[in-house]
Motif scaffolding. Structure first.
Motif, PDB file in Angstrom:
ATOM      1  N   ASP A   1       0.842  -1.189   0.000  1.00 24.39           N
ATOM      2  CA  ASP A   1       0.000   0.000   0.000  1.00 24.39           C
ATOM      3  C   ASP A   1       0.881   1.243   0.000  1.00 24.39           C
ATOM      4  N   HIS A   2       0.289   2.355  -0.414  1.00 23.06           N
ATOM      5  CA  HIS A   2       1.017   3.621  -0.473  1.00 23.06           C
ATOM      6  C   HIS A   2       1.657   3.943   0.880  1.00 23.06           C
ATOM      7  N   SER A   3       2.956   4.277   0.864  1.00 18.04           N
ATOM      8  CA  SER A   3       3.737   4.668   2.044  1.00 18.04           C
ATOM      9  C   SER A   3       4.191   3.494   2.896  1.00 18.04           C
ATOM     10  N   ASP A   4       3.991   2.256   2.441  1.00 22.34           N
ATOM     11  CA  ASP A   4       4.525   1.109   3.182  1.00 22.34           C
ATOM     12  C   ASP A   4       6.042   1.200   3.248  1.00 22.34           C
ATOM     13  N   GLN A   5       6.600   0.889   4.427  1.00 19.89           N
ATOM     14  CA  GLN A   5       8.039   0.928   4.623  1.00 19.89           C
ATOM     15  C   GLN A   5       8.578  -0.495   4.671  1.00 19.89           C
TER      16      GLN A   5
ATOM     17  N   PRO B   1      18.555  -2.150  11.636  1.00 22.63           N
ATOM     18  CA  PRO B   1      18.278  -0.711  11.719  1.00 22.63           C
ATOM     19  C   PRO B   1      19.263   0.141  10.940  1.00 22.63           C
ATOM     20  N   ASP B   2      20.443  -0.384  10.672  1.00 21.06           N
ATOM     21  CA  ASP B   2      21.476   0.397   9.983  1.00 21.06           C
ATOM     22  C   ASP B   2      21.641  -0.030   8.532  1.00 21.06           C
ATOM     23  N   SER B   3      20.600  -0.655   7.971  1.00 23.23           N
ATOM     24  CA  SER B   3      20.673  -1.099   6.584  1.00 23.23           C
ATOM     25  C   SER B   3      19.757  -0.228   5.728  1.00 23.23           C
ATOM     26  N   TYR B   4      19.494  -0.695   4.528  1.00 20.83           N
ATOM     27  CA  TYR B   4      18.639   0.046   3.601  1.00 20.83           C
ATOM     28  C   TYR B   4      17.184   0.023   4.073  1.00 20.83           C
ATOM     29  N   GLN B   5      16.501   1.086   3.690  1.00 21.75           N
ATOM     30  CA  GLN B   5      15.056   1.155   3.914  1.00 21.75           C
ATOM     31  C   GLN B   5      14.398   1.597   2.618  1.00 21.75           C
ATOM     32  N   LEU B   6      13.287   0.949   2.283  1.00 19.79           N
ATOM     33  CA  LEU B   6      12.553   1.279   1.069  1.00 19.79           C
ATOM     34  C   LEU B   6      11.169   1.783   1.453  1.00 19.79           C
ATOM     35  N   VAL B   7      10.698   2.786   0.716  1.00 19.23           N
ATOM     36  CA  VAL B   7       9.339   3.286   0.916  1.00 19.23           C
ATOM     37  C   VAL B   7       8.609   3.170  -0.418  1.00 19.23           C
ATOM     38  N   PHE B   8       7.525   2.384  -0.407  1.00 16.70           N
ATOM     39  CA  PHE B   8       6.731   2.178  -1.618  1.00 16.70           C
ATOM     40  C   PHE B   8       5.719   3.296  -1.746  1.00 16.70           C
ATOM     41  N   MET B   9       5.673   3.930  -2.934  1.00 11.84           N
ATOM     42  CA  MET B   9       4.726   5.019  -3.154  1.00 11.84           C
ATOM     43  C   MET B   9       4.126   4.909  -4.545  1.00 11.84           C
ATOM     44  N   GLN B  10       2.859   5.227  -4.617  1.00  6.26           N
ATOM     45  CA  GLN B  10       2.184   5.384  -5.898  1.00  6.26           C
ATOM     46  C   GLN B  10       1.851   6.852  -6.049  1.00  6.26           C
TER      47      GLN B  10
END
Length: 560
Positions: free
Chosen positions: A90-94, A100-109
């Protein structure tokens, strides 16, 4: 060529990739399946040895996107919860990978308009940079990133960082600090340089008194040119000159109330929630053309975010308070008797309804040694949590109740002194306390409470008026124990003033006269039926009218 999503008007999906150092990049999900991992042939390569070679994939099905963990070593987490199998995005899912010190992705439509504008700006900037006109494109791209951050509903800090970055792009300043008001001072919330690197908050060495003075002097975006070599410039403090600053730009952030417009930026100093501060040692900030308007738009966006965050925090605090009050209500209700005697020589029925989550009324029925029963009804002054705490204290004080009249009076004196010493008369309680034995002898004290009624089977009634003042008002108060002989099938009806003062939509009160009328009509029925009949009569009287006081009713019956 326009992408398929743009041509069909669909919302394009992107991943905002945040690396361990906080740098951001944007990746369009142009393939399906879209592979993620540390191996070089993935569509998104994450340079972290803890990430599996092919860690996960995103698959598009019609207009929906699903992510699937590909048996990775450490798993995958969506919004902090471990993802099992296939999960719809869903929009804005992380999305993160368990570290905690690795990559983070945020899904956006994204809205297609923003995506299209971003692509156009990217193309335009490539074409115009060589001609020396790419500066405006970079400013517009910075504003688009602010729009993206706002749309993505990321954390407040991320949005404010994008505001600072956009401000630096617009002014060509070297450093930016976003300060928020805390009491009478300003605290640095975001500190960044023009390359997007985080700065130490201590690097803002300009005296805050100077910033306060700037806020007092101006209500619009502030442009302050500090040039020690220019006689026509604004004379700087010595400390500013020592910093060798060539320019300072201060943009106030004004509390946004109902309408967001440029006019709100002209509010008084007391309406400012902070400011965006930017400075440069290298050159004078660019405030030409529409840059002032761009800065003003940024300030409005930042102010809106802060105001929304403030309202959200208020709502969360309210929800936490309501949850705590709900727990307190459950605890208070559980302190009431779970069951009342329905057989034998003593029978009772009771209820207590608070007007708020918690109330200051309570009742209790206690079986004492020697085959005696104790009844208590109390009403603490005021409403809310403080009254509920005091009611619970009173309830605990009667756990070791006595049937000895001498002990009863002494217990009241000690309780009265205890309350007075701790509240100095500001909190008090009315109480009716009675002990009845199997021979029908009732010893009682009425400490300023509504006078209970002894109801005979033939409808006659006897009132038990106050025999002392409420507990907690005067430390030297005395309480007289009185005695009444109950006859078979007599009913002792005790209540708080919330019953007699129950109000109907016409503004009329239930009053003691109506209480007596209901008791007279139900004199021949047992305690449970009389209690139920009284509640029905009150409900019929008040209708849907909300009540202002707690309502407690206890009916005890002597059945030898």
């Amino acid at each position: 060529m326009a992408s398929t999503s743009q041509a069909t008007g669909e919302r394009p999906a992107v991943l905002t990739v945040i690396n361990p150092s906080g740098q951001r990049s944007r990746v369009i999900l142009s393939q399906s399946p879209f592979l993620i991992g540390r191996q070089s042939d993935n569509h998104l390569v994450l340079r972290d040895n803890r990430v599996s070679r092919i860690h996960a994939r995103i698959v598009r099905e019609q207009n929906d996107y699903f992510i699937e963990d590909l048996n990775s070593r450490h798993g995958m987490f969506i919004n902090g919860n471990k993802a099992e199998g296939r999960t719809k995005l869903d929009h804005s899912d992380q999305i993160n990978f368990g570290f905690p010190d690795s990559y983070q992705l945020v899904f956006m439509q994204e809205d297609s308009d923003i995506s299209k504008l971003a692509d156009q700006l990217a193309t335009s900037s490539r074409l115009t940079t060589s001609a020396g006109t790419g500066g405006n494109m970079s400013k517009l791209r910075a504003l688009v990133e602010v729009a993206r951050a706002l749309q993505g509903s990321l954390s407040i800090n991320e949005v404010l960082e994008s505001v600072v970055d956009a401000g630096l792009a617009v002014t060509s300043a070297s450093r930016g600090f976003l300060l928020l008001r805390h009491d009478e001072d300003l605290e640095v919330r975001v500190a960044r340089d023009k390359h997007g690197n985080a700065l130490s908050k201590d690097e803002l060495r300009v005296p805050t008194r100077l910033i306060h003075r700037a806020l007092n002097q101006r209500r619009d975006p502030l442009f302050m040119h500090f040039d020690p070599n220019s006689e026509g410039g604004i004379a700087p403090d010595v400390s500013v000159a020592n910093l060798e600053l060539r320019s300072v730009v201060c943009v106030p952030l004004v509390r946004v109330k109902t309408e967001v417009s440029a006019a709100t930026m002209h509010g008084g100093i007391n309406e400012t929630v902070g400011l965006l501060y930017m400075d440069s040692k290298e050159h004078v900030a660019d405030m030409s053309g529409g840059n002032r308007e761009l800065l003003q738009s940024l300030a409005i966006e930042a102010s809106t975010v802060l105001e929304n965050a403030r309202l959200l925090e208020q709502e969360r605090a309210k929800q936490r308070m309501e949850q705590e009050l709900s727990i307190a209500r459950d605890i208070q209700q559980n302190l009431l008797p779970r069951s009342l005697p329905a057989t034998g020589w003593f029978r009772a029925a009771g209820s207590s309804v608070p007007t708020h989550q918690v109330g200051g009324d309570y009742y209790d029925v206690i079986h004492l040694p020697g085959d005696c029963w104790c009844v208590v009804v109390a009403d603490v002054s005021g409403k809310g949590v403080s009254s509920a705490l005091l009611a619970s204290l009173l309830q605990g004080s009667f756990l070791m109740a006595s049937d000895d009249p001498n002990h009863i009076a002494d217990m009241f004196r000690r309780l009265n002194r205890y309350l007075y010493e701790r509240t100095q008369g500001e909190k008090y309680a009315t109480l009716f306390y009675g002990v009845v034995n199997r021979f029908g002898v009732l010893h009682w004290i009425n400490a300023g409470h509504c006078a209970p009624f002894v109801v005979k089977r033939d409808g006659r009634m006897e009132s038990l008026p106050a025999s002392g003042m409420p507990v907690g008002i005067l430390d030297t108060a005395e309480f007289e124990v009185k005695t009444t002989q109950l006859e078979p099938y007599d009913k002792l009806v005790m209540f708080s003033d919330g019953l007699s003062e129950a109000e109907n939509p016409a503004g009329q009160f239930f009053e003691v006269g109506r209480v007596q009328a209901v008791l007279h009509a139900g004199a021949a029925v047992d305690a449970a039926m009389l209690h139920a009949g009284m509640l029905r009569a009150i409900q019929s009287f008040v209708g849907a009218m909300p009540q202002r006081d707690d309502l407690t009713l206890l009916v005890a019956e002597y059945v030898p």
